[in-house]
Motif scaffolding. Structure first.
Motif, PDB file in Angstrom:
ATOM      1  N   ARG D 211       0.800  -1.215   0.000  1.00 39.58           N
ATOM      2  CA  ARG D 211       0.000   0.000   0.000  1.00 39.58           C
ATOM      3  C   ARG D 211       0.838   1.273   0.000  1.00 39.58           C
ATOM      4  O   ARG D 211       0.305   2.377   0.084  1.00 39.58           O
ATOM      5  N   HIS D 212       2.144   1.152  -0.058  1.00 42.43           N
ATOM      6  CA  HIS D 212       2.973   2.354   0.044  1.00 42.43           C
ATOM      7  C   HIS D 212       2.799   3.250  -1.187  1.00 42.43           C
ATOM      8  O   HIS D 212       2.775   2.779  -2.317  1.00 42.43           O
ATOM      9  N   GLN D 213       2.716   4.544  -0.947  1.00 40.61           N
ATOM     10  CA  GLN D 213       2.450   5.501  -2.037  1.00 40.61           C
ATOM     11  C   GLN D 213       3.596   5.605  -3.034  1.00 40.61           C
ATOM     12  O   GLN D 213       3.450   6.234  -4.083  1.00 40.61           O
ATOM     13  N   HIS D 214       4.734   5.008  -2.713  1.00 38.25           N
ATOM     14  CA  HIS D 214       5.841   5.022  -3.680  1.00 38.25           C
ATOM     15  C   HIS D 214       5.704   3.919  -4.731  1.00 38.25           C
ATOM     16  O   HIS D 214       6.453   3.901  -5.709  1.00 38.25           O
ATOM     17  N   ILE D 215       4.780   2.997  -4.522  1.00 34.71           N
ATOM     18  CA  ILE D 215       4.628   1.888  -5.478  1.00 34.71           C
ATOM     19  C   ILE D 215       4.298   2.365  -6.895  1.00 34.71           C
ATOM     20  O   ILE D 215       4.980   1.990  -7.858  1.00 34.71           O
ATOM     21  N   PRO D 216       3.287   3.222  -7.084  1.00 33.80           N
ATOM     22  CA  PRO D 216       2.974   3.632  -8.470  1.00 33.80           C
ATOM     23  C   PRO D 216       4.105   4.432  -9.108  1.00 33.80           C
ATOM     24  O   PRO D 216       4.307   4.363 -10.324  1.00 33.80           O
ATOM     25  N   GLU D 217       4.851   5.154  -8.295  1.00 40.55           N
ATOM     26  CA  GLU D 217       5.990   5.916  -8.822  1.00 40.55           C
ATOM     27  C   GLU D 217       7.038   4.959  -9.386  1.00 40.55           C
ATOM     28  O   GLU D 217       7.594   5.195 -10.463  1.00 40.55           O
ATOM     29  N   ILE D 218       7.267   3.883  -8.663  1.00 40.03           N
ATOM     30  CA  ILE D 218       8.243   2.893  -9.140  1.00 40.03           C
ATOM     31  C   ILE D 218       7.718   2.171 -10.379  1.00 40.03           C
ATOM     32  O   ILE D 218       8.420   2.024 -11.381  1.00 40.03           O
ATOM     33  N   GLU D 219       6.459   1.760 -10.327  1.00 39.76           N
ATOM     34  CA  GLU D 219       5.896   1.002 -11.452  1.00 39.76           C
ATOM     35  C   GLU D 219       5.839   1.842 -12.726  1.00 39.76           C
ATOM     36  O   GLU D 219       6.003   1.306 -13.832  1.00 39.76           O
ATOM     37  N   GLN D 220       5.628   3.125 -12.566  1.00 37.66           N
ATOM     38  CA  GLN D 220       5.579   4.025 -13.705  1.00 37.66           C
ATOM     39  C   GLN D 220       6.894   3.997 -14.485  1.00 37.66           C
ATOM     40  O   GLN D 220       6.921   3.896 -15.711  1.00 37.66           O
ATOM     41  N   VAL D 221       7.985   4.072 -13.732  1.00 34.44           N
ATOM     42  CA  VAL D 221       9.294   4.095 -14.384  1.00 34.44           C
ATOM     43  C   VAL D 221       9.675   2.705 -14.903  1.00 34.44           C
ATOM     44  O   VAL D 221      10.229   2.579 -16.004  1.00 34.44           O
ATOM     45  N   LEU D 222       9.364   1.690 -14.127  1.00 32.50           N
ATOM     46  CA  LEU D 222       9.680   0.334 -14.599  1.00 32.50           C
ATOM     47  C   LEU D 222       8.891   0.023 -15.871  1.00 32.50           C
ATOM     48  O   LEU D 222       9.402  -0.628 -16.793  1.00 32.50           O
ATOM     49  N   SER D 223       7.659   0.478 -15.922  1.00 25.36           N
ATOM     50  CA  SER D 223       6.847   0.258 -17.121  1.00 25.36           C
ATOM     51  C   SER D 223       7.466   0.969 -18.314  1.00 25.36           C
ATOM     52  O   SER D 223       7.525   0.446 -19.432  1.00 25.36           O
ATOM     53  N   ASP D 224       7.933   2.172 -18.062  1.00 25.01           N
ATOM     54  CA  ASP D 224       8.608   2.939 -19.101  1.00 25.01           C
ATOM     55  C   ASP D 224       9.844   2.170 -19.598  1.00 25.01           C
ATOM     56  O   ASP D 224      10.085   2.054 -20.810  1.00 25.01           O
ATOM     57  N   ALA D 225      10.603   1.622 -18.650  1.00 21.45           N
ATOM     58  CA  ALA D 225      11.827   0.896 -19.015  1.00 21.45           C
ATOM     59  C   ALA D 225      11.503  -0.398 -19.742  1.00 21.45           C
ATOM     60  O   ALA D 225      12.227  -0.818 -20.655  1.00 21.45           O
ATOM     61  N   ALA D 226      10.432  -1.061 -19.314  1.00 15.93           N
ATOM     62  CA  ALA D 226      10.090  -2.365 -19.902  1.00 15.93           C
ATOM     63  C   ALA D 226       9.339  -2.213 -21.220  1.00 15.93           C
ATOM     64  O   ALA D 226       9.269  -3.148 -22.020  1.00 15.93           O
TER      65      ALA D 226
END
Lengths: 349, 349, 349, 349
Positions: D211-226
């Motif tokens: 539930r940490h609010q940093h999760i979507p921030e991380i997924e956003q960049v990982l999605s960009d990278a992937a």
């Protein structure tokens, strides 16, 4: 009236040994008759551990098996790797019950031991005699035996957190990843740069990734629970605190089980076992909440986004991860209440 | 067979209260019948203190004196300054025995209280009813009374370290300087910037120099011991650890007494008192050596160069400095063995 | 354009040495040309100190005086007791400027050294060559010399806190009592049970009461300031933190001086000296407020009840108590701004 | 000669703000012209942060955009969630360059923000203006812009540890599990029971699992990278230390890549970027090795038994995870050397 069992402790000058003393002094059916140290024999135990002043006046004995057999009924081995392999067979031969806190008799074959411990292991015939005393899982196998191999600290936290789910088939064992964290006392009283205060304080480090000697011990039990070989990823971290282990365990779900379902499953599995406490939904245990006690507290978080469960399992590494579980094993072995001598509330704050 | 005494604890959600619970759960002659909190009444105590899960299921009661009197024989007040002054008289009136852990009844006059606590104190007639329960000094005055004022944490460490020398006339009381250091739990569970982890960790600070409210409490007893008014210098420091108090006490010698003479004097003074341990020559106690226990350990160093003695006295502030000594006072009050419920070995490491 | 001074550091694998590196890398007029370790010569310094990866690639040199003299203009000796006594004379002979961080050249006679260090000291003729570099007291004697003995950590904190008052005759030097507390890094990187994490954490201990080797160093300077021999009581305590020293200094007042008068006196004494900060009335410094920096912060509390003053003086033991002051001495020696390379704000939190 | 850029800091009484001050005071091309706090305006900043005594005398300004625009060229927002969303647009309008250290502008849509932050987000048009300043990944997008959203502490450690592998297709993004651990300062200076010393010390806890609010921030960049949507498991733990974050990242390998191959891949990816340091085979970074500095250190362990890689990435949460990276972003924005003002060696020990 109950006769008291006479206990000897080999390795009384380590943290496991001194914690055995703290609990056994409080045990209604046990009397400590010998505290033993190969390195400090002859000195009063309170010299190296001043907190025992006026509590335990005894001097340390040397390792002398016939003498131990004369003075004691049961012996705890809280010794470095390789020592118990040499001592235990002769002690059993001398009629002592043996509870070994080291890793010497935890793995099922000498080859596996050599592979992970990087030294020669005990012979197969000796390994075969030892019962692996993970109390809440194998407790019924312990009753009445003479020789118990007490589980490691990381395996205890990890396995109590994973066995019910694996046994129930609720998680895919091939996806298990365990991120384990330990306080610095886990490394013992022997000096090392990693445990030097100015290096360990205000620091967090990872070590022995994929190489920790507790890995095969965990996989052995998980394989037993799964009914097939399990291989897992296991990482260990050093946390700037004295006591406490947390195993954060991740796995892919097999089937649809929510957090409450896990709670119910575990509560059922551990029913009647006082030392495992399952947290209610939305609550996760912290290491301080079991500090100084024999409890293992477990909490869950199922994530629907990823279809994974995270299991948090915490223990005090010196108690449930060592001395406490050893005494719990003695209790089971003797057919006593498993909580005898262990009814300590965690110390908070 | 002994009837059990029923105990209520007011202030069960503070560190003193929760530590009373840990020890009383282990007391053979006491049963806790009510845990009370004005701020959290109705909630299970394990909600705020998860380490009590499965150990204490009770919900917190409100402060209701008739109800307490119906449920309990003795009440412990582990409340903030000013609360006990209001509650204790009515509780005594209602037939309860009262042990107050706050500072409300420690000073002999309301004026002295107002001067140091900067608030109005309990009236003189109520102050007169309380016996100051510094067990190893005033223990004989405690037996059989109904109302005990439990000493403060700093005074306990300081006074046990100084009273024998002052009483014997071996030090000049006008030269006493006490440099006291405490772990952060001494400030309680209430939030403050000084106890905020990132501020307190890796930090050492001094506070309330010459203004600490424990000063008159210490001077009162030292004056009693000296037979004349004593004024001293007293400094308090905050140390980055959870538990522990060390009082480093300095004084000019009156007459020629070496370290061993001090050791002998103190051993004689505290003879038969299990919870005071006098270290041998060349050994000084550390706070960790009494951690989690009711011990007070004392060591000495006489310096011939300066003709001064340094006395090191250590306690666990939450135990001997609060909950432990309160239970020791209950034991003395009831005529029981003073160690009942308190036979805990210090937790090490 | 300024030519850079070339510096060598002997003892680069200790905490003092590695802190010299941190500051000198930031010094505009110094270039490190050799990092030296007798025990680890040949290995990259970042092997033992991974925080220097990609910052300092150099391998450690052995101790070879002609080589050092060829590569460097100034050498810092951050070596254990007894080493500098042997190296410094030859280094001076070889034309190097020498700044010794050990205690080998701090005491004025070999006899005094032997008495307190329990080993043979440097010969009188060598001792006579060294200037004691307590910058804010003896800074004017440092300029232009070739050989500086850098003060100890405890003496720096203590003396900066006491010298102005002693010099002004405001306190009675015969009544001085110093209660000093240090973080664990003060014991260096060498392993010991006292610095083992599980022993030092959550612990506070006293050690070497009246026997610490820094006592004569402090008394020497206080005697100089008082114009007559001064003997004092000095206690050292180990605090569970990595860095920081606090000296809590007590003395009887000579004459009537209130807290503000002390503040004014010290502000005048230290005028223009950036690294000493005098707190205003009612504020006391904490060790964290100078953490990682070269500051010494000082606060006061005069107590009218006892006619005593308490002086609180804090430093970072590795910086102002070792490496930082050594560089400050280099700056003074060279006639540079004394703050060069040292303009670091304390790290907070 | 270079003109200095004038900087204002809003939120100067938080840990991020005060760390911005420490670094900017050392920056050759920046001058701090205003330190701003809505809660403490008017008071000297050294009152709340005594470590700044004699270093920064300024009083705190109120939040007054025209005044800020008159005094400064760039403004850093180190403010709680929701504040920057209101301030930044007007500040940009007023001609200021803005670097926001909060989470208000990190997510790409207001809906995503509301979902994770549980509050209303900034409007889409404002979000579109901000560039996400993960320097070593998006540094080239930062140059010359006026508005930067500085990454969170957990995302910085995690993403620098994962982006190169995801971009290279060496790991299966759907299998990523990140076990993150942070020091207590990550929670800021606001008081809470979880950050109360006696609760956080000697404790390890898990929080906000999945539930940490940093999760979507991380997924956003990982999605960009992937190049495709990535969902991951992310856990956060509170470690008893002030500073430091470690992200232990697990993923299934895509293809056969050993530890050395990962090291080579990352060294190539981060070539020329001073603040990322890749450890050699067999070495893993610890948080203390980047303490107080802007470094991110990364190590690897590929496990052939499980075909998984474990990536260990460490930063100082207040520096590379907040103030340091913000200044690095300023440097990139202005076209300066990205290390300007940030050349601090980690503080060790």
């Amino acid at each position: 009236m109950t006769t008291q069992v006479r206990a000897a402790i080999v390795g009384s000058t380590g943290y496991g040994g001194v914690e055995l003393i703290r609990f056994l002094l409080n045990h209604p059916q046990v009397i400590i008759t010998s505290v033993i140290s190969s390195s400090s024999a002859g000195a009063p135990i309170s010299e190296g551990f001043p907190h025992l002043n006026a509590i335990m006046q005894e001097s340390l004995d040397a390792v002398d098996i016939p003498l131990i057999a004369a003075k004691a009924d049961v012996v705890f081995l809280a010794t470095p790797a390789g020592v118990a392999a040499k001592l235990a067979p002769d002690m059993l031969e001398a009629g002592l019950k043996v509870i070994d806190l080291s890793g010497d008799f935890r793995l099922k074959t000498p080859e596996l031991y050599t592979q992970w411990y990087k030294r020669e292991g005990a012979p197969q015939e000796d390994l075969d005699k030892a019962v692996f005393g993970l109390c809440e899982v194998y407790g019924d196998q312990v009753q009445g035996v003479d020789f118990i191999s007490n589980p490691g600290c990381y395996p205890t936290a990890t396995l109590l957190g994973l066995v019910p789910a694996v046994k129930a088939g609720w998680i895919d064992p091939s996806t298990i990843i365990v991120d384990a964290k330990s306080g610095v006392s886990g490394g013992g009283r022997g000096l090392s740069l990693g445990a030097h205060y100015a290096e360990a304080n205000e620091n967090l480090s990872a070590y022995k990734l994929n190489r920790h000697q507790h890995i095969p011990e965990i996989e052995q039990v998980l394989s037993d629970a799964a009914g097939k070989p399990v291989t897992m990823t296991f990482s260990t971290h050093l946390v700037p605190m004295t006591r406490g282990i947390m195993a954060t365990c991740y796995a892919q779900l097999s089937g649809a089980h929510d957090t409450q379902a896990f709670i119910d499953l575990y509560r059922q599995y551990y029913e009647g076992r006082k030392f495992v406490r399952i947290r209610e939904q939305g609550k996760l245990p912290a290491t301080k909440e079991v500090w100084g006690s024999n409890y293992c507290d477990i909490g869950f978080a199922v994530d629907e986004r990823t279809n994974r469960v995270t299991v948090i399992s915490v223990i005090d590494n010196v108690v449930k991860g060592a001395a406490g579980q050893a005494i719990q094993n003695l209790n089971l072995m003797m057919g006593w209440d498993e909580t005898a001598g262990l009814n300590f509330t965690p110390v908070y704050p």
